[in-house]
Motif scaffolding. Sequence first.
Motif, PDB file in Angstrom:
ATOM      1  N   THR A  53      -1.391  -4.437   9.525  1.00  0.00           N
ATOM      2  CA  THR A  53      -2.371  -5.460   9.150  1.00  0.00           C
ATOM      3  C   THR A  53      -1.818  -6.401   8.100  1.00  0.00           C
ATOM      4  O   THR A  53      -0.876  -6.071   7.394  1.00  0.00           O
TER       5      THR A  53
ATOM      6  N   GLN B 165      -1.466   1.748  11.489  1.00  0.00           N
ATOM      7  CA  GLN B 165      -2.372   0.609  11.697  1.00  0.00           C
ATOM      8  C   GLN B 165      -2.529  -0.201  10.418  1.00  0.00           C
ATOM      9  O   GLN B 165      -2.610  -1.417  10.459  1.00  0.00           O
ATOM     10  N   ARG B 166      -2.537   0.496   9.282  1.00  0.00           N
ATOM     11  CA  ARG B 166      -2.608  -0.237   8.010  1.00  0.00           C
ATOM     12  C   ARG B 166      -1.314  -1.000   7.768  1.00  0.00           C
ATOM     13  O   ARG B 166      -1.327  -2.127   7.238  1.00  0.00           O
ATOM     14  N   ASP B 167      -0.185  -0.428   8.143  1.00  0.00           N
ATOM     15  CA  ASP B 167       1.106  -1.115   7.973  1.00  0.00           C
ATOM     16  C   ASP B 167       1.155  -2.429   8.767  1.00  0.00           C
ATOM     17  O   ASP B 167       1.804  -3.386   8.356  1.00  0.00           O
TER      18      ASP B 167
ATOM     19  N   ALA C 211     -10.551   0.551   7.408  1.00  0.00           N
ATOM     20  CA  ALA C 211      -9.256   0.138   7.957  1.00  0.00           C
ATOM     21  C   ALA C 211      -8.367  -0.471   6.882  1.00  0.00           C
ATOM     22  O   ALA C 211      -7.137  -0.391   6.962  1.00  0.00           O
ATOM     23  N   ASN C 212      -8.949  -1.079   5.869  1.00  0.00           N
ATOM     24  CA  ASN C 212      -8.185  -1.728   4.801  1.00  0.00           C
ATOM     25  C   ASN C 212      -8.277  -0.905   3.524  1.00  0.00           C
ATOM     26  O   ASN C 212      -9.360  -0.729   2.972  1.00  0.00           O
ATOM     27  N   TRP C 213      -7.163  -0.403   3.090  1.00  0.00           N
ATOM     28  CA  TRP C 213      -7.078   0.365   1.856  1.00  0.00           C
ATOM     29  C   TRP C 213      -5.724   0.066   1.230  1.00  0.00           C
ATOM     30  O   TRP C 213      -4.807  -0.410   1.888  1.00  0.00           O
ATOM     31  N   ASN C 214      -5.612   0.350  -0.048  1.00  0.00           N
ATOM     32  CA  ASN C 214      -4.371   0.073  -0.761  1.00  0.00           C
ATOM     33  C   ASN C 214      -3.603   1.328  -1.145  1.00  0.00           C
ATOM     34  O   ASN C 214      -2.376   1.361  -1.052  1.00  0.00           O
TER      35      ASN C 214
ATOM     36  N   HIS D 225       0.833  -1.199   0.000  1.00  0.00           N
ATOM     37  CA  HIS D 225       0.000   0.000   0.000  1.00  0.00           C
ATOM     38  C   HIS D 225       0.872   1.255   0.000  1.00  0.00           C
ATOM     39  O   HIS D 225       2.045   1.223   0.396  1.00  0.00           O
TER      40      HIS D 225
ATOM     41  N   CYS E 132     -10.841   3.129  13.855  1.00  0.00           N
ATOM     42  CA  CYS E 132     -10.403   2.664  12.535  1.00  0.00           C
ATOM     43  C   CYS E 132      -9.673   1.340  12.601  1.00  0.00           C
ATOM     44  O   CYS E 132      -9.558   0.646  11.604  1.00  0.00           O
TER      45      CYS E 132
END
Length: 413
Positions: free
Chosen positions: A413, A409-411, A338-341, A42, A317
Amino acid sequence: MNPSAGSKKRKRAVVVHQNEFEEHVDTSKPTAVFAPTKGRKHTVSVAIPGSVIANALTHDQKTAVAGQIGRALAVSCVDEVVIFNDGQNHKYKGGQDHRNQGTVNEDDHTGWTDPDHFLYHLLSYLEVPPFLRRTLFPFHPNLRTAGALPSLDMPHHLRANEWCPYREGITLDNRDFTEDHYDGGKGAAPQTKRTKKSTEFGLALPDDSPNYTLIDAGVPQKIKVPVSIPPNTRITLKLSSTLESSRITSTENIGSTAEPVHPATPREEAGYYWGYTVRRSNDLSSVFTECPHDGGYDLSIGTSERGQRLSHVLHGCGNESSQKGTSENDGGIERLPANWNHLLVVFGGPSGVEAAVSADKELMAAGVKEAKDVFDAWVNICPGQGSRTIRTEEAIWVGLTSLREFVIQRDET
């Protein structure tokens, strides 16, 4: 009891405590060195209008604004920055100088004639590792005072004695290191000259094949890769994991253990933050339509003092239930997923993002009524501000800092 005696004892105790502290903590060197954990697909992108440069009054001020923006991008690990035209540059061309002595005439750089280009130029220059700048960026009036800007010091700005599995380099002209070069290309030069030049860099140049390229990667020896690449080309190298850090400064030829890779490889394979790319767009809609990622940006955030509080849309989030949408418990407030690219954050210039939307012919033709309709989220990054205005370079710092935990937080997951 003598009060002065007690005071002396306390002072001695403080000195002892400081000495003990200094023995265990070395504050002379930075400790927040970037440490990758795992590969990252991402990306985080930021869009900024060039009018932020047009609004500055002098060349030095324009350069300083670019430096502040570059620092914010580096500290927040931004992967892409897009410089777009918000249709407001004409308001600031030929502006007044700070001494009120009339119209500023600075034809020697593009800060007035093309502020989008000026910002693009400065940010591109700052992203490049210092040892490559002289080759990739010939002298230009735009860069007159760029050398005085604070260093971005990103993970790919490596020192010669630092080890990393990846390195940035620039391809060299092989003729500078072969026999033909010393005879003007007309014939073979004496063998002594060839031997002296090749051994100087610890290289054994092949006599039977020209299909190789020498690369300056900021280390004492030149690196040789078995492919032909035009000179003065910036390139990303991946070094073999078997190469010890102590060997990076030796005269041993490490060409056989290095290979050219895509610039995104350090981030995707190992999770390194490897600087940002810079591109220009003619308007705000082109920021979206010219997105380099397949499928475009799947999460876009527009910033405005008329938006929702960022803390509201970020609430929860990290929970599994935190998907884009509204709920009764949220009071109808839309949460960010919470999940995005590919995340895009758009900042406005002196006239705001709203002015960029109004000046965009494509968006107007599509029937956009309000600026917030262009984005997935329309947020206020600094509610209750004490100053009447927040400058764009300040808004970038505030916004990216506020979003940092959301990105981390995305990093994870």
